[in-house]
Design an enzyme around this catalytic site. Structure first.
Site, PDB file in Angstrom:
ATOM      1  N   ASP A 133      53.385  41.410  59.166  1.00 15.18           N
ATOM      2  CA  ASP A 133      53.022  40.642  57.998  1.00 15.18           C
ATOM      3  C   ASP A 133      51.759  39.864  58.391  1.00 15.18           C
ATOM      4  O   ASP A 133      51.499  39.668  59.576  1.00 15.18           O
ATOM      5  CB  ASP A 133      54.184  39.696  57.676  1.00 15.18           C
ATOM      6  CG  ASP A 133      53.831  38.706  56.612  1.00 15.18           C
ATOM      7  OD1 ASP A 133      53.406  39.141  55.540  1.00 15.18           O
ATOM      8  OD2 ASP A 133      53.988  37.490  56.853  1.00 15.18           O
ATOM      9  N   ASP A 159      50.020  36.733  56.415  1.00 15.26           N
ATOM     10  CA  ASP A 159      50.049  35.294  56.166  1.00 15.26           C
ATOM     11  C   ASP A 159      51.282  34.654  56.809  1.00 15.26           C
ATOM     12  O   ASP A 159      52.407  35.021  56.484  1.00 15.26           O
ATOM     13  CB  ASP A 159      50.083  35.022  54.654  1.00 15.26           C
ATOM     14  CG  ASP A 159      48.863  35.599  53.937  1.00 15.26           C
ATOM     15  OD1 ASP A 159      47.769  35.521  54.501  1.00 15.26           O
ATOM     16  OD2 ASP A 159      49.021  36.105  52.821  1.00 15.26           O
ATOM     17  N   GLY A 207      55.830  34.418  51.435  1.00 13.54           N
ATOM     18  CA  GLY A 207      55.862  35.883  51.520  1.00 13.54           C
ATOM     19  C   GLY A 207      56.004  36.600  50.194  1.00 13.54           C
ATOM     20  O   GLY A 207      55.945  37.824  50.127  1.00 13.54           O
ATOM     21  N   VAL A 208      56.202  35.852  49.125  1.00 10.38           N
ATOM     22  CA  VAL A 208      56.450  36.455  47.808  1.00 10.38           C
ATOM     23  C   VAL A 208      55.112  36.622  47.074  1.00 10.38           C
ATOM     24  O   VAL A 208      54.238  35.762  47.149  1.00 10.38           O
ATOM     25  CB  VAL A 208      57.417  35.549  47.007  1.00 10.38           C
ATOM     26  CG1 VAL A 208      57.562  36.020  45.569  1.00 10.38           C
ATOM     27  CG2 VAL A 208      58.778  35.513  47.706  1.00 10.38           C
ATOM     28  N   ARG A 228      52.020  37.192  44.171  1.00  8.16           N
ATOM     29  CA  ARG A 228      51.406  36.169  43.321  1.00  8.16           C
ATOM     30  C   ARG A 228      52.177  35.937  42.027  1.00  8.16           C
ATOM     31  O   ARG A 228      52.536  34.819  41.676  1.00  8.16           O
ATOM     32  CB  ARG A 228      49.965  36.587  43.007  1.00  8.16           C
ATOM     33  CG  ARG A 228      49.100  35.450  42.544  1.00  8.16           C
ATOM     34  CD  ARG A 228      47.671  35.928  42.253  1.00  8.16           C
ATOM     35  NE  ARG A 228      47.068  36.589  43.407  1.00  8.16           N
ATOM     36  CZ  ARG A 228      45.899  37.244  43.364  1.00  8.16           C
ATOM     37  NH1 ARG A 228      45.237  37.323  42.221  1.00  8.16           N
ATOM     38  NH2 ARG A 228      45.418  37.828  44.449  1.00  8.16           N
ATOM     39  N   SER A 252      49.660  40.375  50.159  1.00  7.25           N
ATOM     40  CA  SER A 252      48.465  39.731  49.615  1.00  7.25           C
ATOM     41  C   SER A 252      47.356  40.697  49.216  1.00  7.25           C
ATOM     42  O   SER A 252      47.006  41.605  49.960  1.00  7.25           O
ATOM     43  CB  SER A 252      47.907  38.735  50.624  1.00  7.25           C
ATOM     44  OG  SER A 252      46.722  38.155  50.122  1.00  7.25           O
ATOM     45  N   LYS A 253      46.783  40.429  48.047  1.00  7.00           N
ATOM     46  CA  LYS A 253      45.624  41.201  47.588  1.00  7.00           C
ATOM     47  C   LYS A 253      44.366  40.732  48.307  1.00  7.00           C
ATOM     48  O   LYS A 253      43.330  41.384  48.248  1.00  7.00           O
ATOM     49  CB  LYS A 253      45.458  41.061  46.077  1.00  7.00           C
ATOM     50  CG  LYS A 253      46.586  41.720  45.286  1.00  7.00           C
ATOM     51  CD  LYS A 253      46.221  41.865  43.814  1.00  7.00           C
ATOM     52  CE  LYS A 253      47.106  42.853  43.106  1.00  7.00           C
ATOM     53  NZ  LYS A 253      48.196  42.235  42.339  1.00  7.00           N
ATOM     54  N   ASN A 254      44.450  39.601  48.982  1.00 10.15           N
ATOM     55  CA  ASN A 254      43.318  39.075  49.749  1.00 10.15           C
ATOM     56  C   ASN A 254      43.384  39.460  51.221  1.00 10.15           C
ATOM     57  O   ASN A 254      42.598  38.974  52.039  1.00 10.15           O
ATOM     58  CB  ASN A 254      43.283  37.541  49.638  1.00 10.15           C
ATOM     59  CG  ASN A 254      42.982  37.078  48.224  1.00 10.15           C
ATOM     60  OD1 ASN A 254      41.874  37.272  47.732  1.00 10.15           O
ATOM     61  ND2 ASN A 254      43.969  36.492  47.565  1.00 10.15           N
ATOM     62  N   ASP A 283      57.328  36.157  58.693  1.00  7.51           N
ATOM     63  CA  ASP A 283      57.630  34.717  58.686  1.00  7.51           C
ATOM     64  C   ASP A 283      58.473  34.318  57.472  1.00  7.51           C
ATOM     65  O   ASP A 283      58.879  33.166  57.366  1.00  7.51           O
ATOM     66  CB  ASP A 283      56.341  33.899  58.668  1.00  7.51           C
ATOM     67  CG  ASP A 283      55.612  34.037  57.345  1.00  7.51           C
ATOM     68  OD1 ASP A 283      55.363  35.180  56.928  1.00  7.51           O
ATOM     69  OD2 ASP A 283      55.314  33.007  56.721  1.00  7.51           O
TER      70      ASP A 283
HETATM   71  P1  B16 Z   1      47.758  37.015  46.994  1.00  7.70           P
HETATM   72  P2  B16 Z   1      52.061  38.059  53.369  1.00  7.70           P
HETATM   73  C1  B16 Z   1      51.779  36.892  50.973  1.00  7.70           C
HETATM   74  O1  B16 Z   1      51.206  37.456  52.130  1.00  7.70           O
HETATM   75  C2  B16 Z   1      51.837  35.387  51.102  1.00  7.70           C
HETATM   76  O2  B16 Z   1      52.758  35.016  52.116  1.00  7.70           O
HETATM   77  C3  B16 Z   1      52.262  34.768  49.800  1.00  7.70           C
HETATM   78  O3  B16 Z   1      52.229  33.357  49.920  1.00  7.70           O
HETATM   79  C4  B16 Z   1      51.331  35.213  48.661  1.00  7.70           C
HETATM   80  O4  B16 Z   1      51.765  34.719  47.422  1.00  7.70           O
HETATM   81  C5  B16 Z   1      51.308  36.746  48.627  1.00  7.70           C
HETATM   82  O5  B16 Z   1      50.910  37.248  49.903  1.00  7.70           O
HETATM   83  C6  B16 Z   1      50.340  37.266  47.579  1.00  7.70           C
HETATM   84  O6  B16 Z   1      49.036  36.885  47.944  1.00  7.70           O
HETATM   85  O7  B16 Z   1      47.890  36.005  45.917  1.00  7.70           O
HETATM   86  O8  B16 Z   1      46.611  36.723  47.954  1.00  7.70           O
HETATM   87  O9  B16 Z   1      47.710  38.430  46.485  1.00  7.70           O
HETATM   88  O10 B16 Z   1      52.858  36.931  53.939  1.00  7.70           O
HETATM   89  O11 B16 Z   1      52.896  39.177  52.802  1.00  7.70           O
HETATM   90  O12 B16 Z   1      50.972  38.545  54.327  1.00  7.70           O
HETATM   91 MG    MG Z   2      54.034  35.983  55.501  1.00  6.89          MG
END
Ligand code: B16
Ligand code: MG
Length: 213
Positions: free
Chosen positions: A8, A10, A46-47, A49, A114-116, A168
């Site tokens: 993972d 983030d 981890g959830v 957007r 995450s899309k970022n 995490d």
């Molecule tokens: P985004 P991971 C997750 O990343 C984040 O933990 C979570 O807080 C966020 O809402 C989700 O990505 C979507 O991210 O808004 O940037 O598309 O922990 O799976 O790496």
């Molecule tokens: Mg995470």
């Protein structure tokens, strides 16, 4: 015998989970909706957007247009926070761990909701250390659905039973276990229901720590 390690992003390889929380908190404050750090850890960590926003606004009436606008605002705040990220924000020892995995002949992939994800990996300058990247654009069903981890395993040509997933978030550990993989949880023990093993942080975690039972 593990053949691939699926990370993972983030909250595991870097502390962007804190930036996600700050961005959601700003949005929630503007909307006059209470949001605590404890709720963040239990329901948002981890959830994805949209699912995160659905938790925050639960029981309130918003139109689809307002929902889209709120997701955009949160993402703008998050992008502002990650603008100045640099390689110094990789968890200490993280880069060495990825190099060690490569030297050992194992595969590594990212499995992030995450899309970022790619922007962050580029800013951290670790994108080239992965054999595959599965992110928020890869699958429809978000964690705790197993899809993102199964997809990441496929990217590196490894059966799920030969993969170790590192997470995490409790939703992420659920996803890993449902995918049929070994799960390493990162954080306080109480956070995880089904982790096979838990470490408090990824700081200076070596390959042997991950592989040892
Ligand atoms: P985004 P991971 C997750 O990343 C984040 O933990 C979570 O807080 C966020 O809402 C989700 O990505 C979507 O991210 O808004 O940037 O598309 O922990 O799976 O790496
Ligand atoms: Mg995470």
């Amino acid at each position: 015998k593990a053949k691939a390690i699926l990370f993972d992003l983030d909250g595991v390889l870097t502390d962007t989970s804190e930036y996600h929380y700050q961005a959601w908190k700003q949005l929630a404050d503007e909307e006059g909706i209470p949001l605590t750090k404890e709720e963040n850890d239990a329901h948002l960590r981890g959830v994805g957007r949209r699912d995160s926003l659905m938790y925050i606004i639960r029981g309130r009436n918003y139109s689809e247009e307002q929902i889209q606008d709120m997701m955009k605002r949160k993402n703008d705040y998050y992008n502002k926070l990650i603008e100045k990220m640099s390689p110094s924000e990789v968890v200490p020892g993280g880069k060495e761990l990825l190099q060690e995995i490569r030297q050992a002949g194992l595969k590594s992939a990212v499995a992030s909701a995450s899309k970022n994800c790619r922007i962050v990996l580029e800013r951290l300058q670790i994108i080239d250390l992965f054999d595959g990247i599965a992110d928020g654009n890869s699958v429809v069903n978000g964690k705790p659905a197993p899809d993102i981890f199964v997809f990441a395993a496929g990217l590196v040509g490894t059966s799920v039973i030969d993969c170790i997933g590192v997470e995490d978030a409790d939703a992420g550990v659920e996803a890993i276990k449902t995918a049929g993989m070994y799960a390493l949880g990162v954080g306080p023990k109480e956070r995880f229901k089904r982790a096979d093993k838990v470490v408090p942080t990824m700081e200076n975690v070596r390959l042997r720590d991950i592989l040892a039972d």
